[in-house]
Design a protein around this motif. Structure first.
Motif, PDB file in Angstrom:
ATOM      1  N   TYR A 128       0.861  -1.184   0.000  1.00 12.38           N
ATOM      2  CA  TYR A 128       0.000   0.000   0.000  1.00 12.38           C
ATOM      3  C   TYR A 128       0.893   1.228   0.000  1.00 12.38           C
ATOM      4  CZ  TYR A 128      -3.053   3.694   1.742  1.00 12.38           C
ATOM      5  OH  TYR A 128      -3.736   4.885   1.892  1.00 12.38           O
TER       6      TYR A 128
ATOM      7  N   THR B 102       0.146   7.567  -3.223  1.00 13.48           N
ATOM      8  CA  THR B 102      -0.884   7.395  -4.254  1.00 13.48           C
ATOM      9  C   THR B 102      -2.186   6.855  -3.695  1.00 13.48           C
ATOM     10  OG1 THR B 102      -0.108   5.158  -4.785  1.00 13.48           O
ATOM     11  CG2 THR B 102       0.897   6.993  -5.993  1.00 13.48           C
ATOM     12  N   ASN B 103      -2.162   6.459  -2.410  1.00 17.17           N
ATOM     13  CA  ASN B 103      -3.335   5.856  -1.767  1.00 17.17           C
ATOM     14  C   ASN B 103      -3.830   4.669  -2.597  1.00 17.17           C
ATOM     15  OD1 ASN B 103      -5.334   5.564   0.191  1.00 17.17           O
ATOM     16  ND2 ASN B 103      -6.757   6.925  -0.886  1.00 17.17           N
ATOM     17  N   ARG B 104      -2.875   3.825  -2.980  1.00 20.25           N
ATOM     18  CA  ARG B 104      -3.192   2.706  -3.864  1.00 20.25           C
ATOM     19  C   ARG B 104      -2.513   1.445  -3.382  1.00 20.25           C
ATOM     20  NH1 ARG B 104      -1.171   0.714  -9.045  1.00 20.25           N
ATOM     21  NH2 ARG B 104       0.633   2.092  -8.827  1.00 20.25           N
TER      22      ARG B 104
ATOM     23  N   CYS C 213      -6.379   1.100   4.315  1.00 18.51           N
ATOM     24  CA  CYS C 213      -6.660   2.420   3.740  1.00 18.51           C
ATOM     25  C   CYS C 213      -7.457   3.290   4.704  1.00 18.51           C
ATOM     26  CB  CYS C 213      -7.416   2.275   2.424  1.00 18.51           C
ATOM     27  SG  CYS C 213      -6.479   1.514   1.089  1.00 18.51           S
TER      28      CYS C 213
END
Length: 373
Positions: free
Chosen positions: A30, A34-36, A262
């Protein structure tokens, strides 16, 4: 010459338990920028650089020796009885310290600090610059000469009984200090590896967290070196240290936990410090022949003075919450001599004078100044 070109600053023996099926081939990443979530990323490409430690074969062998000891100790911790041994405790302390000092994030902080110091001092050229590899070499020398600095801390392993995992990161060995961050007596200081109230965190697996702690300040109820947690908030509190300390990447074993990761990061992301160190400048203000006073200024003003003091300050993250398993010790104590050394644990006092004991009783404000802090 070192036999391995691709050298890991977070070793694969550590990441193994966070990889898919513990096979050490692929891992879920994670990325906080990019928060991906990147599923099934190759482990061989994580936390590594070509000749990160240089090409010294003896250094590489010494590092591999510590890593091998950790791998064997972890295997016994996972498969053996819940009874922490002295041998496992010693290995975990040595491995934590090595990991704390050697990551790319730690080396970059050293490089950035050195750059700030040389700029204000007007020093230029290769003789004064510090690169990543030089910073790593310095860190390894620091480890070799100070590997007993945390020997006095107690170790406790936390077993996670919830359905939510501990995560790890590209800078997994975390130094924090609940007492230091919450007491007015330390509000103008920083803390290091010999400070009263230190807490060291290292996730070992998604189910096991290692804590080293100052037992003069904290108390963790345990049996044979093991404690348990059974609430998601405690898992989040432990994971918060990884979120706040990491450079860029969080690692999680199962991709189905990505929403938990997240959401947990989003809850505390605003607590991440914008900088990891600060350089303070002070210039000569006045002198009477016996005493001199200095005033704090910005870099532009400091550059024009012949006499200046440069002070580097580590910026520590401040978590929003702390794991409930970490309690305060009844009649806990800290040690100080009211000098710039700050508060040192009793283990480190032999070479210093004038230290005395104070209670850990937390004071949010100075007793003589109710408007202070």
């Amino acid at each position: 010459m070192a036999s391995n070109k691709n050298q890991h600053f977070v070793p694969r023996c550590y990441l193994r338990e966070f990889t898919l099926s513990s096979e050490n081939k692929a891992i879920n990443v994670y990325n906080i920028d990019t928060n991906r979530c990147i599923p099934k990323a190759p482990v061989k490409n994580q936390c590594s650089r070509d000749y990160f430690y240089g090409k010294d074969e003896k250094l590489e062998s010494a590092i591999q020796l510590v890593e091998s000891a950790y791998a064997y100790a972890l295997r016994d911790i996972i498969n053996g009885p819940r009874q922490l041994t002295d041998g496992q405790t010693n290995v975990l302390k040595r491995f934590w310290l090595l990991q704390y000092l050697r990551t790319e994030a730690a080396s970059r902080r050293s490089v950035e600090t050195n750059k700030g110091l040389t700029e204000v001092a007007g020093l230029q050229g290769d003789d004064f610059s510090l690169g990543i590899k030089e910073a790593v070499q310095m860190a390894m020398k620091t480890y070799a000469s100070n590997m007993n600095v945390i020997d006095d801390l107690k170790i406790c392993l936390i077993y996670n009984k919830t359905d939510f995992p501990f995560v790890t990161s590209d800078d997994p060995a975390v130094l924090s200090n609940k007492w230091h961050l919450n007491d007015w007596r330390t509000r103008f200081g920083s803390f290091g590896l010999s400070t009263c109230g230190d807490l060291l965190f290292l996730p070992l697996t998604p189910k096991i967290m290692c804590i080293a702690y100052d037992s003069d300040v904290y108390s963790i109820s345990n049996k044979d070196g093991w404690a348990t947690i059974s609430h998601i908030n405690d898992v989040k509190a432990f994971n918060e240290h990884q979120f706040l300390n990491c450079r860029a990447n969080i690692f999680l074993k199962n991709v189905e936990h990505q929403s938990f990761v997240c959401e947990s990061f989003d809850e505390i992301s605003h607590h991440r410090p914008h900088e990891r160190h600060r350089i303070n400048y002070a210039v000569l203000d006045c002198s009477n022949g016996k005493y001199s006073t200095y005033k704090v200024v910005d870099l532009a003003e400091a550059d024009g003075h012949q006499q200046a003091i440069i002070h580097t300050e580590t910026i520590h993250h401040r978590p929003a919450t702390w794991p409930s398993v970490i309690g305060w010790r009844i009649n806990g104590r800290v040690y100080t001599n009211r000098s710039g050394l700050g508060y040192l644990r009793e283990y480190h006092l032999a070479e210093h004078q004038g230290f005395y004991k104070e209670p850990i009783t937390l004071r949010k404000k100075h007793p003589k100044d109710q408007n202070n802090w």
